[in-house]
Write a protein that holds these residues in place. Sequence first.
Motif, PDB file in Angstrom:
ATOM      1  N   SER A 262       0.854  -1.369   0.112  1.00  0.00           N
ATOM      2  CA  SER A 262      -0.122  -0.136   0.163  1.00  0.00           C
ATOM      3  C   SER A 262       0.883   1.246  -0.092  1.00  0.00           C
ATOM      4  CB  SER A 262      -0.949   0.074   1.318  1.00  0.00           C
ATOM      5  OG  SER A 262       0.092   0.548   2.393  1.00  0.00           O
ATOM      6  N   VAL A 264       0.290   3.631   2.573  1.00  0.00           N
ATOM      7  CA  VAL A 264       0.127   4.230   3.912  1.00  0.00           C
ATOM      8  C   VAL A 264       1.498   4.449   4.530  1.00  0.00           C
ATOM      9  CG1 VAL A 264      -0.862   3.514   6.227  1.00  0.00           C
ATOM     10  CG2 VAL A 264      -1.784   2.862   3.934  1.00  0.00           C
ATOM     11  N   ASP A 420      -6.337   1.064   1.582  1.00  0.00           N
ATOM     12  CA  ASP A 420      -5.734   1.659   0.573  1.00  0.00           C
ATOM     13  C   ASP A 420      -5.914   0.942  -0.814  1.00  0.00           C
ATOM     14  OD1 ASP A 420      -3.009   2.922  -0.302  1.00  0.00           O
ATOM     15  OD2 ASP A 420      -3.024   1.117  -1.195  1.00  0.00           O
ATOM     16  N   TYR A 427      -6.870   9.908   2.914  1.00  0.00           N
ATOM     17  CA  TYR A 427      -5.495  10.331   3.230  1.00  0.00           C
ATOM     18  C   TYR A 427      -5.153  11.668   3.748  1.00  0.00           C
ATOM     19  CZ  TYR A 427      -3.161   6.083   1.487  1.00  0.00           C
ATOM     20  OH  TYR A 427      -2.636   4.729   1.494  1.00  0.00           O
TER      21      TYR A 427
END
Length: 440
Positions: A262, A264, A420, A427
């Motif tokens: 992802s 993240v 994600d 986000y």
Amino acid sequence: MKLYMQVLIALGLGLKRNWHIFAGLVLGVFAGIWLHSEPNPTILTALTFIGQLFIRMIQMVVIPLVISAIVIGITSVSDSKQIGKLGSKMIIYYSILTLIAVVIGAVLALLFKPGLGAAAFINSDIATSIQAQVAATIEHQRADLLNIILGFIPKNPLASIAAGDMVPILVYAVIFSVALAKIGDINRPFVGFFESVFAATMKITDWIMCFAAPGVFALTAVAVSAFGVEIFTTISKYLGVLALGFGIQLFVVFPIFLSVFSKVPWLMLYAAIAEAMMVAFGTASSSATLPLTIACCEKRGISHKVTSFVIPLGATLNMDGTALLQVVAVIFLTQAYGVVLTPFMIVQIALLAIVASSTCAGIPGAGIITIALVLNGLGLSPEQMVAGFAFLFTIERITDMMRTLVNVTSDAVVAAAIADNENEINYDLLNNPEEYNEII
Ligand code: ASP
């Protein structure tokens, strides 16, 4: 809320819920030191009895807990057809993290050999009989691999349950649960039955945990009385190996996992779930932390669709911290009893730890209960290794707090990665700590 306040609250929560066990531990140390200098056979016999009683009670709940957890876990996943895609991704992600955890545990335990120091304190006759027993089990497995595989399929599941043969029980429980999931709504009475079994067994486990303080007191006192204060040098190596393993999982594996699967940012995610991490540490319970884990993730931008599915299942099925501990603990025990491990046995321990950890409930102490399942693969039971278990119990609470923190963090890591992948994450919210509201 300021970070130091959050830390204080989490520590306070932890102490409030666990103070009696900590008290048992501390008093056990003092009682043990006293008994070491002035041995008293009557008191020692009584304490050994209490310690064994505690371990037997723990063993008593293993089979109903494991079977009902498997039925509930599998039927709830397969029930949700509309989120089958999320489900399969979730299982793959959770499996990857747990597999890495057991590899880390095995490598560290084999490298640092935390159990060797304990060997000097184990009665040599008992160690010899344990070694012979493991050798016989392994010889039997090697001599007749095909029969062993046949033995995994129970001719009579009830006989396997009565005999406590974990592997056939697990095989049957999985097949039965998949079948239950496939037959649709007609499965309700049975699933309902296992939900009741699970709830009742959790209640019994709660009661057993009321006995944790005297149990831990007795086990610690007996251990310290036999070994003197040297027990702490021995156990500190075990604790060090675990802390290192958990640290690698938290600060190396999870960040790499997030960047591979992802986009993240791991630090932002950790900041987002800091309260849940601390409460997990304080309560040693993934289930008790569950509402907070969900709240943290949702407030920081992960959609309800993902959190409501991935995190509750993770809190029951995904226990990579527990799996890591189980591998280290079992290798510790084999080292303490002088059992020489073959590569095949190590793989067996790792695979069983994956199964054992995912069948364990998100409550304090559950991981040390399902270790029975891993030992069973070597033909052993915790009761036979009571002296070795005394070491593990001395610091069981603190290791429980650490592994629960890893378990909870990994639930959030997987939820964030899936969110994600599915475009279910905001986000702007995750990357903006100024927006964070207070949780506790
Ligand atoms: N206490 C752990 C948890 O709740 C389970 C365990 O005992 O390992 O996640």
